[in-house]
Motif scaffolding. Structure first.
Motif, PDB file in Angstrom:
ATOM      1  N   ALA A  82       0.837  -1.200   0.000  1.00 58.52           N
ATOM      2  CA  ALA A  82       0.000   0.000   0.000  1.00 58.52           C
ATOM      3  C   ALA A  82       0.873   1.253   0.000  1.00 58.52           C
ATOM      4  O   ALA A  82       1.869   1.336   0.712  1.00 58.52           O
ATOM      5  CB  ALA A  82      -0.922  -0.001   1.213  1.00 58.52           C
ATOM      6  N   SER A  83       0.487   2.212  -0.801  1.00 57.78           N
ATOM      7  CA  SER A  83       1.171   3.504  -0.840  1.00 57.78           C
ATOM      8  C   SER A  83       0.249   4.503  -1.528  1.00 57.78           C
ATOM      9  O   SER A  83      -0.712   4.106  -2.206  1.00 57.78           O
ATOM     10  CB  SER A  83       2.499   3.398  -1.600  1.00 57.78           C
ATOM     11  N   PRO A  84       0.510   5.800  -1.374  1.00 53.76           N
ATOM     12  CA  PRO A  84      -0.344   6.800  -2.042  1.00 53.76           C
ATOM     13  C   PRO A  84      -0.384   6.626  -3.551  1.00 53.76           C
ATOM     14  O   PRO A  84      -1.400   6.930  -4.182  1.00 53.76           O
ATOM     15  CB  PRO A  84       0.321   8.128  -1.657  1.00 53.76           C
ATOM     16  N   ASP A  85       0.705   6.134  -4.158  1.00 50.94           N
ATOM     17  CA  ASP A  85       0.727   5.945  -5.613  1.00 50.94           C
ATOM     18  C   ASP A  85      -0.191   4.794  -6.014  1.00 50.94           C
ATOM     19  O   ASP A  85      -0.953   4.888  -6.974  1.00 50.94           O
ATOM     20  CB  ASP A  85       2.157   5.629  -6.092  1.00 50.94           C
ATOM     21  N   ILE A  86      -0.099   3.681  -5.277  1.00 46.13           N
ATOM     22  CA  ILE A  86      -0.845   2.483  -5.631  1.00 46.13           C
ATOM     23  C   ILE A  86      -2.347   2.703  -5.456  1.00 46.13           C
ATOM     24  O   ILE A  86      -3.162   2.195  -6.229  1.00 46.13           O
ATOM     25  CB  ILE A  86      -0.396   1.285  -4.772  1.00 46.13           C
ATOM     26  N   LEU A  87      -2.736   3.479  -4.437  1.00 44.74           N
ATOM     27  CA  LEU A  87      -4.156   3.679  -4.146  1.00 44.74           C
ATOM     28  C   LEU A  87      -4.796   4.792  -4.964  1.00 44.74           C
ATOM     29  O   LEU A  87      -5.978   5.074  -4.799  1.00 44.74           O
ATOM     30  CB  LEU A  87      -4.349   3.961  -2.657  1.00 44.74           C
ATOM     31  N   VAL A 102     -12.388   6.330  -3.348  1.00 45.35           N
ATOM     32  CA  VAL A 102     -11.918   4.971  -3.051  1.00 45.35           C
ATOM     33  C   VAL A 102     -12.587   4.435  -1.800  1.00 45.35           C
ATOM     34  O   VAL A 102     -13.029   3.270  -1.749  1.00 45.35           O
ATOM     35  CB  VAL A 102     -10.381   4.953  -2.894  1.00 45.35           C
ATOM     36  N   TYR A 103     -12.697   5.282  -0.778  1.00 42.50           N
ATOM     37  CA  TYR A 103     -13.303   4.849   0.483  1.00 42.50           C
ATOM     38  C   TYR A 103     -14.777   4.507   0.287  1.00 42.50           C
ATOM     39  O   TYR A 103     -15.267   3.492   0.802  1.00 42.50           O
ATOM     40  CB  TYR A 103     -13.150   5.952   1.529  1.00 42.50           C
ATOM     41  N   ILE A 123     -10.101  -1.845  -0.240  1.00 38.46           N
ATOM     42  CA  ILE A 123      -9.459  -0.554  -0.489  1.00 38.46           C
ATOM     43  C   ILE A 123      -8.313  -0.717  -1.485  1.00 38.46           C
ATOM     44  O   ILE A 123      -8.150   0.075  -2.414  1.00 38.46           O
ATOM     45  CB  ILE A 123      -8.937   0.061   0.832  1.00 38.46           C
ATOM     46  N   VAL A 124      -7.505  -1.766  -1.306  1.00 39.08           N
ATOM     47  CA  VAL A 124      -6.366  -1.988  -2.195  1.00 39.08           C
ATOM     48  C   VAL A 124      -6.823  -2.267  -3.623  1.00 39.08           C
ATOM     49  O   VAL A 124      -6.333  -1.659  -4.583  1.00 39.08           O
ATOM     50  CB  VAL A 124      -5.489  -3.151  -1.682  1.00 39.08           C
ATOM     51  N   LEU A 125      -7.773  -3.182  -3.773  1.00 32.77           N
ATOM     52  CA  LEU A 125      -8.223  -3.558  -5.117  1.00 32.77           C
ATOM     53  C   LEU A 125      -8.872  -2.385  -5.838  1.00 32.77           C
ATOM     54  O   LEU A 125      -8.602  -2.125  -7.021  1.00 32.77           O
ATOM     55  CB  LEU A 125      -9.195  -4.740  -5.030  1.00 32.77           C
ATOM     56  N   ILE A 126      -9.741  -1.672  -5.137  1.00 37.09           N
ATOM     57  CA  ILE A 126     -10.404  -0.520  -5.754  1.00 37.09           C
ATOM     58  C   ILE A 126      -9.398   0.598  -5.998  1.00 37.09           C
ATOM     59  O   ILE A 126      -9.442   1.283  -7.034  1.00 37.09           O
ATOM     60  CB  ILE A 126     -11.573  -0.048  -4.869  1.00 37.09           C
ATOM     61  N   GLY A 127      -8.458   0.773  -5.077  1.00 36.69           N
ATOM     62  CA  GLY A 127      -7.432   1.795  -5.257  1.00 36.69           C
ATOM     63  C   GLY A 127      -6.585   1.551  -6.487  1.00 36.69           C
ATOM     64  O   GLY A 127      -6.256   2.492  -7.233  1.00 36.69           O
ATOM     65  N   ILE A 128      -6.228   0.302  -6.746  1.00 39.24           N
ATOM     66  CA  ILE A 128      -5.443  -0.028  -7.937  1.00 39.24           C
ATOM     67  C   ILE A 128      -6.233   0.299  -9.203  1.00 39.24           C
ATOM     68  O   ILE A 128      -5.702   0.863 -10.169  1.00 39.24           O
ATOM     69  CB  ILE A 128      -5.035  -1.512  -7.918  1.00 39.24           C
ATOM     70  N   GLY A 129      -7.515  -0.049  -9.201  1.00 40.01           N
ATOM     71  CA  GLY A 129      -8.358   0.261 -10.359  1.00 40.01           C
ATOM     72  C   GLY A 129      -8.503   1.757 -10.571  1.00 40.01           C
ATOM     73  O   GLY A 129      -8.407   2.252 -11.707  1.00 40.01           O
ATOM     74  N   VAL A 130      -8.731   2.506  -9.492  1.00 39.38           N
ATOM     75  CA  VAL A 130      -8.869   3.964  -9.601  1.00 39.38           C
ATOM     76  C   VAL A 130      -7.556   4.586 -10.060  1.00 39.38           C
ATOM     77  O   VAL A 130      -7.546   5.538 -10.856  1.00 39.38           O
ATOM     78  CB  VAL A 130      -9.316   4.550  -8.247  1.00 39.38           C
TER      79      VAL A 130
END
Length: 352
Positions: free
Chosen positions: A104-109, A155-156, A169-176
């Motif tokens: 997890a990181s700001p870039d990935i999310l 994302v939230y 959060i991770v999966l949706i963050g990657i898509g976003v």
């Protein structure tokens, strides 16, 4: 019974604010390293100054030219690099703790991507045919911050399903994040060609052109939210142990996770506003700190902050000295290190 005792000791260690001897030694060591990098970075450039000269100028000495070079040109830039690195590292550490995912990181999310889309959209929509902006460029940082906040909230909200789980959060963050990259490219294509290079440099991440007005805004902003994060170390530690344990000790996990996400977003938004999308610092710094001081956030966050500051200062130093007279954005070098490091983490955690 023995397992329960071990769990209790783990929890007790996690919620403690006290640093052990090793963590204290590491923290002091990185404080010294940060100071050394700061001094040497200030002295290096087209006009080289010795560390003693730099110290003299910082305390009011030196001739007029030395004061001009250090105080007007280099010092604001290096301070911004240090603060941006610290903010991104703390934001990354918070995200890894509340999501319980080492990737997890700001870039990935997508949080950094949201800020980038906002900046590119600003440059595209408010540029006219006369090679100028129809509104002040001073609104660019605000656009970046709003973009980061909007995407974090998106994302939230998308991850909500009777609460927010870390994996969602991770999966949706990657898509976003992928969507933000596509939108950024689209806006760059639609916008004037002379704005594309400016937008691209911003997205890559650079502290070039930093001023004392930037420092005056960024430093208090970062100090406020980093301080809040340090006061919430206990909550981050408990959330990292899992929802069951967090609920068992009386934690309101959804409220705490949302609040910590906002703190992380505020730190990222402030950083991107003044330095662009410097990538992978929020991923690398917490991992490096974890190897040195363990997973307790009482030690991990301050050490991460110092490592992040050192990484960005060194990246900026290399970018403005090694390829002189060209200026290479600091984000090029953080990405050059961070991308292979991310692949290494993926390989290491493939069976997790």
């Amino acid at each position: 019974m023995n397992n329960q005792y071990k769990s209790f000791r783990t929890l007790k260690g996690k919620i403690s604010f006290l640093l052990d001897k090793k963590a204290t030694f590491v923290l002091i060591s990185f404080l010294v390293i940060t100071g050394v990098v700061f001094i040497f970075s200030t002295g290096l450039g087209d006009m080289r100054l010795s560390p003693l000269t730099v110290l003299s100028v910082l305390f009011g000495g030196g001739n007029d030219l030395e004061q001009l070079v250090v105080q007007s040109f280099r010092l604001p830039r290096i301070i911004v690099a240090l603060i941006v690195g610290m903010a991104l590292a703390v934001a990354g550490g918070i995200l890894q703790g509340i999501i319980r995912n080492p990737l997890a990181s700001p870039d990935i999310l997508g949080i950094t991507g949201g800020a980038s889309v906002a900046v590119v959209s600003f440059l595209t929509l408010f540029s006219d045919t006369n090679n100028s902006l129809t509104v002040s460029i001073k609104w660019l940082p605000l656009a970046a911050f709003i973009g980061a906040v909007v995407i974090a909230l998106l994302v939230y909200i998308l991850a909500w399903k009777n609460g927010v789980s870390p994996i969602r959060i991770v999966l949706i963050g990657i898509g976003v994040s992928a969507l933000m990259q596509a939108l950024t490219t689209l806006m760059m294509i639609m916008g004037p060609i002379y704005r594309a290079s400016q937008a691209n440099i911003w997205i890559t991440g650079t502290v070039y052109g930093s001023s004392w007005s930037n420092v005056a805004i960024l430093v208090p902003w970062t100090i406020i939210f980093v301080t809040i994060a340090f006061f919430m170390v206990k909550n981050i530690n408990i959330l990292e142990l899992g929802d069951d344990i967090a609920i068992g000790v009386g934690g309101r996990i959804q409220r705490q996770r949302f609040f910590l996400l906002l703190i992380s977003t505020a730190l990222v938004g402030g950083s991107v506003a003044f330095a662009g999308g410097i990538g992978f610092v929020g991923l690398m710094a917490p991992h490096m700190a974890r190897r040195l001081v363990g997973s307790s956030f009482g030690a991990l966050l301050p050490v991460s902050a110092l490592i992040g500051g050192i990484l960005v200062m060194l990246a900026d130093l290399i970018g403005r000295t090694m390829f002189s007279p060209l200026e290479i954005p600091a984000g090029v070098f953080t990405a050059g290190i961070g991308a292979p490091y991310f692949i290494y983490l993926l390989f290491k955690t493939r069976n997790a």
